[in-house]
Design an enzyme around this catalytic site. Structure first.
Site, PDB file in Angstrom:
ATOM      1  N   MET A  32       0.858  -1.188   0.000  1.00 48.42           N
ATOM      2  CA  MET A  32       0.000   0.000   0.000  1.00 48.42           C
ATOM      3  C   MET A  32       0.900   1.247   0.000  1.00 48.42           C
ATOM      4  SD  MET A  32      -3.409  -1.016   2.058  1.00 48.42           S
ATOM      5  CE  MET A  32      -2.810  -0.811   3.696  1.00 48.42           C
ATOM      6  N   GLY A  50      11.614  -2.800   5.290  1.00 47.89           N
ATOM      7  CA  GLY A  50      10.954  -4.112   5.334  1.00 47.89           C
ATOM      8  C   GLY A  50      10.425  -4.499   3.952  1.00 47.89           C
ATOM      9  N   HIS A  51       9.759  -3.553   3.283  1.00 47.62           N
ATOM     10  CA  HIS A  51       9.282  -3.821   1.921  1.00 47.62           C
ATOM     11  C   HIS A  51      10.464  -4.105   0.994  1.00 47.62           C
ATOM     12  CE1 HIS A  51       5.788  -1.032   3.077  1.00 47.62           C
ATOM     13  NE2 HIS A  51       5.185  -2.149   2.720  1.00 47.62           N
ATOM     14  N   ASP A  92       2.601  -9.072   9.585  1.00 46.77           N
ATOM     15  CA  ASP A  92       1.163  -9.309   9.414  1.00 46.77           C
ATOM     16  C   ASP A  92       0.953 -10.818   9.318  1.00 46.77           C
ATOM     17  OD1 ASP A  92       0.112  -6.512   9.154  1.00 46.77           O
ATOM     18  OD2 ASP A  92       1.662  -6.500   7.620  1.00 46.77           O
TER      19      ASP A  92
HETATM   20  O1  PAF Z   1      -0.024  -5.720   3.733  1.00 47.39           O
HETATM   21  C1  PAF Z   1      -0.451  -4.827   2.972  1.00 47.39           C
HETATM   22  O2  PAF Z   1       0.234  -3.843   2.668  1.00 47.39           O
HETATM   23  C2  PAF Z   1      -1.843  -4.965   2.374  1.00 47.39           C
HETATM   24  O3  PAF Z   1      -2.716  -5.558   3.277  1.00 47.39           O
HETATM   25  C3  PAF Z   1      -1.854  -5.708   1.012  1.00 47.39           C
HETATM   26  C4  PAF Z   1      -1.389  -7.138   1.158  1.00 47.39           C
HETATM   27  C5  PAF Z   1      -0.971  -4.976   0.027  1.00 47.39           C
HETATM   28  C6  PAF Z   1      -3.282  -5.738   0.460  1.00 47.39           C
HETATM   29  O4  PAF Z   1      -3.792  -4.450   0.275  1.00 47.39           O
END
Ligand code: PAF
Length: 280
Positions: free
Chosen positions: A30, A36-37, A150
């Protein structure tokens, strides 16, 4: 990096890549990207020929309007970060592009959907499942990467893929932490300086908690962890849970001593933070 905002154009480009025998690694996000990403993306890039990243703030997974409105949007900075990890395709659709008509699908994730985040954020996982399924159908990746911060989302997505028999591999990635232990999250940038200084206490307490597994029962450890967290006035606890790592059901005994995780969700000011640590 090529940026697409329409499903049709991205599909065409990725179809071409697949026809040329390229494997596709996908990281849905998002935006408001952090280290982390980027670690997920580096791994995806290493394990596949092509890296596709989506940035889409999915309105239907927010059960709180203020959270959606305040969700950080940083497209320019994000694009630069994506270039730094050699992302090949960025998909950044509008809400209208993703939802030309409301998607009324109702998923039932059974036990997994009703605990922790499922209980505290009604509708959240349904919204996540709808968008992730759509994104998988658009990008048709060979592998998709999700962070273990998550943890429940990851379990839901694994179940979704299994339920729908989608032909891709879900790759989990360990939590990436700041040097002071705070789990990286796009929401961290909404913390005030004072809150940011307090936030690392969450992981400090989780680390202390798991050292007590040999002397406390799961229930005692839940209570100990809650007590420790609530000693910090600024923390407003949603839950502390100890659950098995498949269906995330609460555990009452340390039977088998395998596959158990300690979870926490709390508000710090206006920001909701989650974290977890493996016990066994
Ligand atoms: O973890 C996230 O950033 C969101 O929940 C995702 C997996 C991109 C779905 O919108």
């Amino acid at each position: 990096m090529l940026t697409y905002t329409t499903i049709k154009e991205l599909r065409k480009a990725l179809h071409h890549e697949r026809e040329n025998g390229k494997t596709i690694g996908f990281v849905p996000t998002m935006g408001a990207l952090h280290e982390g990403h980027l670690e997920l993306m580096k791994r995806a890039k290493k394990e596949n020929n092509i890296l596709v990243v989506s940035i889409f703030v999915n309105p239907i997974q927010f059960n709180n309007k203020e959270d959606l409105d305040k969700y950080p949007r940083e497209m320019e900075a994000d694009s630069r970060l994506l270039e730094s990890v050699f992302c090949d395709y960025l998909f950044a659709p509008t809400v209208e592009e993703m939802y030309p008509a409301p998607d009324k699908t109702n998923y039932d994730f059974g036990l997994l959907g009703n605990v922790m985040e499922g209980a505290f954020r009604p509708g959240h996982f349904n919204g996540v499942a709808i968008v992730v399924k759509k994104l998988f159908e658009i990008t048709e990746p060979h592998r998709a990467y999700f962070g273990e911060k998550d943890f429940q989302q990851l379990a839901i997505i694994q179940q979704l893929v299994k339920m729908l028999q989608m032909p891709l591999e879900i790759v989990p990635y360990p939590i990436v932490r700041e040097s002071d232990g705070l789990a990286m999250s796009s929401r961290n940038m909404r913390l005030t300086a004072e809150e940011r200084a307090i936030a690392p206490k969450i992981y400090e307490i989780l680390q202390k908690a798991i050292k007590l597994k040999n002397v406390l029962s799961p229930e005692e450890l839940r209570r100990w962890t809650s007590d420790q967290l609530t000693q910090t006035e600024a923390f407003r606890l949603d839950y502390v849970e100890i659950a098995e790592d498949q269906y995330l059901q609460p555990v009452e005994h340390w039977n088998n001593a395998s596959g158990m995780v300690l979870f926490v969700a709390l508000f710090l000011g206006k920001v909701r933070l989650i974290d977890n640590i493996r016990i066994f």
